[in-house]
Design a protein around this motif. Structure first.
Motif, PDB file in Angstrom:
ATOM      1  N   SER A 394     -22.637 105.358  68.478  1.00  0.00           N
ATOM      2  CA  SER A 394     -23.712 104.377  68.349  1.00  0.00           C
ATOM      3  C   SER A 394     -23.463 103.176  69.259  1.00  0.00           C
ATOM      4  N   PRO A 395     -24.543 102.485  69.672  1.00  0.00           N
ATOM      5  CA  PRO A 395     -24.370 101.250  70.442  1.00  0.00           C
ATOM      6  C   PRO A 395     -23.496 100.229  69.719  1.00  0.00           C
ATOM      7  N   GLU A 396     -23.569 100.232  68.376  1.00  0.00           N
ATOM      8  CA  GLU A 396     -22.758  99.298  67.599  1.00  0.00           C
ATOM      9  C   GLU A 396     -21.259  99.602  67.770  1.00  0.00           C
ATOM     10  N   GLN A 397     -20.909 100.884  67.809  1.00  0.00           N
ATOM     11  CA  GLN A 397     -19.513 101.266  68.026  1.00  0.00           C
ATOM     12  C   GLN A 397     -19.019 100.785  69.395  1.00  0.00           C
ATOM     13  N   ILE A 398     -19.885 100.913  70.389  1.00  0.00           N
ATOM     14  CA  ILE A 398     -19.513 100.501  71.746  1.00  0.00           C
ATOM     15  C   ILE A 398     -19.349  98.986  71.814  1.00  0.00           C
ATOM     16  N   SER A 399     -20.274  98.272  71.201  1.00  0.00           N
ATOM     17  CA  SER A 399     -20.193  96.810  71.182  1.00  0.00           C
ATOM     18  C   SER A 399     -18.904  96.349  70.497  1.00  0.00           C
ATOM     19  N   GLU A 400     -18.576  96.987  69.399  1.00  0.00           N
ATOM     20  CA  GLU A 400     -17.360  96.653  68.663  1.00  0.00           C
ATOM     21  C   GLU A 400     -16.114  96.953  69.501  1.00  0.00           C
ATOM     22  N   ALA A 401     -16.153  98.055  70.255  1.00  0.00           N
ATOM     23  CA  ALA A 401     -14.995  98.453  71.068  1.00  0.00           C
ATOM     24  C   ALA A 401     -14.724  97.466  72.200  1.00  0.00           C
ATOM     25  N   PHE A 402     -15.763  97.033  72.896  1.00  0.00           N
ATOM     26  CA  PHE A 402     -15.582  96.161  74.053  1.00  0.00           C
ATOM     27  C   PHE A 402     -15.318  94.713  73.668  1.00  0.00           C
ATOM     28  N   GLN A 403     -15.669  94.344  72.413  1.00  0.00           N
ATOM     29  CA  GLN A 403     -15.396  92.990  71.916  1.00  0.00           C
ATOM     30  C   GLN A 403     -16.017  91.926  72.824  1.00  0.00           C
ATOM     31  N   ARG A 404     -17.296  92.175  73.186  1.00  0.00           N
ATOM     32  CA  ARG A 404     -17.994  91.191  74.002  1.00  0.00           C
ATOM     33  C   ARG A 404     -19.394  91.029  73.426  1.00  0.00           C
ATOM     34  N   THR A 411     -29.155 103.296  76.461  1.00  0.00           N
ATOM     35  CA  THR A 411     -29.040 104.733  76.180  1.00  0.00           C
ATOM     36  C   THR A 411     -30.198 105.516  76.783  1.00  0.00           C
ATOM     37  N   ASP A 412     -31.003 104.848  77.600  1.00  0.00           N
ATOM     38  CA  ASP A 412     -32.160 105.479  78.251  1.00  0.00           C
ATOM     39  C   ASP A 412     -32.074 105.190  79.752  1.00  0.00           C
ATOM     40  N   ALA A 413     -32.152 106.227  80.577  1.00  0.00           N
ATOM     41  CA  ALA A 413     -31.966 106.083  82.020  1.00  0.00           C
ATOM     42  C   ALA A 413     -33.009 105.162  82.643  1.00  0.00           C
ATOM     43  N   GLU A 414     -34.237 105.247  82.185  1.00  0.00           N
ATOM     44  CA  GLU A 414     -35.309 104.436  82.766  1.00  0.00           C
ATOM     45  C   GLU A 414     -35.133 102.961  82.399  1.00  0.00           C
ATOM     46  N   VAL A 415     -34.733 102.701  81.164  1.00  0.00           N
ATOM     47  CA  VAL A 415     -34.503 101.316  80.722  1.00  0.00           C
ATOM     48  C   VAL A 415     -33.316 100.719  81.478  1.00  0.00           C
ATOM     49  N   PHE A 416     -32.285 101.531  81.692  1.00  0.00           N
ATOM     50  CA  PHE A 416     -31.136 101.061  82.468  1.00  0.00           C
ATOM     51  C   PHE A 416     -31.543 100.745  83.904  1.00  0.00           C
ATOM     52  N   LYS A 417     -32.352 101.610  84.491  1.00  0.00           N
ATOM     53  CA  LYS A 417     -32.828 101.363  85.856  1.00  0.00           C
ATOM     54  C   LYS A 417     -33.612 100.050  85.914  1.00  0.00           C
ATOM     55  N   ASN A 418     -34.467  99.818  84.924  1.00  0.00           N
ATOM     56  CA  ASN A 418     -35.252  98.573  84.892  1.00  0.00           C
ATOM     57  C   ASN A 418     -34.338  97.351  84.793  1.00  0.00           C
ATOM     58  N   PHE A 419     -33.246  97.487  84.044  1.00  0.00           N
ATOM     59  CA  PHE A 419     -32.276  96.394  83.950  1.00  0.00           C
ATOM     60  C   PHE A 419     -31.658  96.110  85.319  1.00  0.00           C
ATOM     61  N   VAL A 420     -31.203  97.164  85.988  1.00  0.00           N
ATOM     62  CA  VAL A 420     -30.561  97.003  87.304  1.00  0.00           C
ATOM     63  C   VAL A 420     -31.510  96.348  88.289  1.00  0.00           C
ATOM     64  N   PHE A 421     -32.753  96.791  88.305  1.00  0.00           N
ATOM     65  CA  PHE A 421     -33.711  96.260  89.272  1.00  0.00           C
ATOM     66  C   PHE A 421     -34.339  94.945  88.821  1.00  0.00           C
ATOM     67  N   GLY A 422     -34.121  94.599  87.568  1.00  0.00           N
ATOM     68  CA  GLY A 422     -34.695  93.355  87.060  1.00  0.00           C
ATOM     69  C   GLY A 422     -33.786  92.155  87.199  1.00  0.00           C
ATOM     70  N   GLU A 423     -32.501  92.403  87.509  1.00  0.00           N
ATOM     71  CA  GLU A 423     -31.552  91.301  87.678  1.00  0.00           C
ATOM     72  C   GLU A 423     -31.820  90.549  88.980  1.00  0.00           C
ATOM     73  N   GLY A 424     -31.541  89.254  88.973  1.00  0.00           N
ATOM     74  CA  GLY A 424     -31.642  88.480  90.209  1.00  0.00           C
ATOM     75  C   GLY A 424     -30.356  88.636  91.017  1.00  0.00           C
TER      76      GLY A 424
END
Length: 453
Positions: A394-404, A411-424
């Motif tokens: 789960s995303p919660e497990q990952i968040s807990e692991a990285f401690q950030r 968890t969706d390729a298209e949403v991740f792509k939008n994040f990458v292209f949406g950053e300044g």
């Protein structure tokens, strides 16, 4: 000699096939699927199988040997036929040892850095026209293949992987080489699917150090506590030569290495790469290269393929991709990029892709791995977890692991792509880390995005 490869299409296997073909051997092979660049490279030498699949009729007593790749299974029909006929069967590392048992074997081991260190050594030797046999895990500038074998060269330089040798030989590859000269760069738990506990993983490096030929040498990273312990606990009568990260500075995005002849600009950067350089220097000196000659050559080393590779640069922005995926590599790479560009915003994206990275216990190893980034993102596909027949992560497990707290998880390729292209990307560095393909992210589009800033 007539050699048949079962699973000829693998990265290591096809390079060995090309090397033996170059040496004059008669090569045949099979595989159920072959991807690029293996496909084109085999085809160019007439070694690509005419049909994909397994064909027991290819195996007969006229073969001198069969080489079995990890991609094959223990019930492979060609393997079973070879066993029935009594044809000699080698794993990839077994055959490399057979080819090098009368040479001085130089083996570079460690959880991280081994490809880069091996590449540095080969770069220096090639620069000075010193001919050696070799096997390295990355394509290098100035080298046709990742494997080169001859009858005449005195040395062979081998990247010592701790992963398994073949489906029927469960020994780690680097246990089979019996080095005369060895290096150990670091120990950080990896390959949890094979080595389920940290102690079991470390044990493989103890065996490696004990496998060094009596009277040989181990060059080791004394800044790694586990390496220090393993090397100095060994009772093998070998020379133990410690190395540590040399002094260096970063000035205006340029790494400057301190040498006995004064400061020297170098192409690579990052504390981990400077440590790798120190190890490579000692190995080259053990092979007869003077310190001055090493520095002259290493100044032009730009890095191993897929290791901190600059893929785009604009007026104020830059993008790198890196093969890093294990916790120690991710942390070292992220810190290196931030140190190199302290005044730029670092956007670090990690794709979780391997078996180990989806294990709930191993996930905890990622604590702090992305802390050096200004913006941190983790991407993974739940389908990848299912394909590997693992429990859902789960995303919660990952968040807990990285401690950030501000870690962004996709968890969706298209949403991740939008994040990458949406950053300044004004005054920014984009760092993409994965052994996968980021859900099909188009890197050409990423390059255009960065180059526009």
């Amino acid at each position: 000699m007539r050699i048949h490869f079962i699973a000829i299409g693998g990265s290591a296997m096809h390079n060995l096939a090309l090397a033996l073909h170059h040496k004059g051997y008669v090569i045949s092979g099979s595989d159920d699927v072959i991807f690029e660049p293996s496909k084109t490279r085999l085809e160019s030498k007439g070694l690509l199988p005419t049909s994909f699949g397994w064909f027991p009729e290819k195996i007969d007593k006229s073969l001198d040997a069969v080489i079995l790749g990890m991609h094959a299974k223990a019930d492979n029909p060609e393997l079973i036929k070879a066993q029935e006929l009594g044809v000699k069967i080698y794993s990839y590392p077994e055959f490399l040892y057979e080819q090098s048992k009368d040479k001085t074997r130089v083996v570079i081991g460690g959880s991280h850095g081994k490809t880069t260190i091996t590449s540095m050594i080969l770069h220096v030797l090639n620069y000075h026209d010193i001919a050696v046999d070799y096997m390295v895990g990355a394509q290098l500038d100035g080298f046709d293949r990742m494997v080169h074998l001859t009858d005449e060269n005195d040395f062979i330089v081998l990247e010592g992987d701790e992963y398994l040798s073949s489906p029927i030989d469960r020994r780690p590859k680097f246990h089979l080489y019996q080095p005369n000269i060895a290096l150990l760069s670091g120990i950080a738990w990896d390959h949890i699917n094979v080595f389920p506990t940290y102690e079991n993983y470390v044990e493989q490096f103890q065996v490696f150090v004990d496998s060094i030929v009596k009277g040989g040498s181990i060059t080791y990273n004394e800044e790694d506590a586990e390496v220090n312990r393993v090397v100095n606990a060994s009772e093998n009568p070998i020379r133990k030569l410690a190395y540590r990260t040399p002094e260096y500075q970063v000035e205006n995005g340029q790494s400057i290495l301190e040498t006995p002849e004064g400061p020297m600009p170098i192409e690579i950067f990052g504390r981990h790469n400077l440590s790798n350089l120190a190890g490579a220097k000692w190995i080259c000196q053990n092979m007869g290269v003077d310190e001055d000659d090493f520095y002259e050559a290493i100044a032009s080393f730009k890095g191993a393929s897929k290791r901190l590779e600059k893929i785009a640069e604009g007026k104020t922005s830059v993008a790198y991709k890196d093969f890093a995926h294990s916790p120690s590599k991710v942390m070292a790479t992220t810190k290196a990029v931030k140190e190199q560009y302290p005044n730029k915003k670092l956007i670090a994206c990690l794709e979780l892709h391997t078996y180990s990275s989806f294990n709930p216990e191993f996930l905890k190893e990622y604590k702090g791995a992305l802390d050096a980034a200004d913006v941190a993102a983790v991407f993974y596909l739940p389908e990848s977890v299912r394909i590997k027949k693992l429990k859902e992560v789960s995303p919660e497990q990952i968040s807990e692991a990285f401690q950030r707290n501000d870690l962004q998880i996709f968890t969706d390729a298209e949403v991740f792509k939008n994040f990458v292209f949406g950053e300044g990307y004004d005054n920014s560095v984009l760092l993409l880390m994965s052994s996968g393909n980021y859900g099909g992210l188009d890197l050409d589009e990423v390059k255009e995005l960065v180059q526009a800033n």
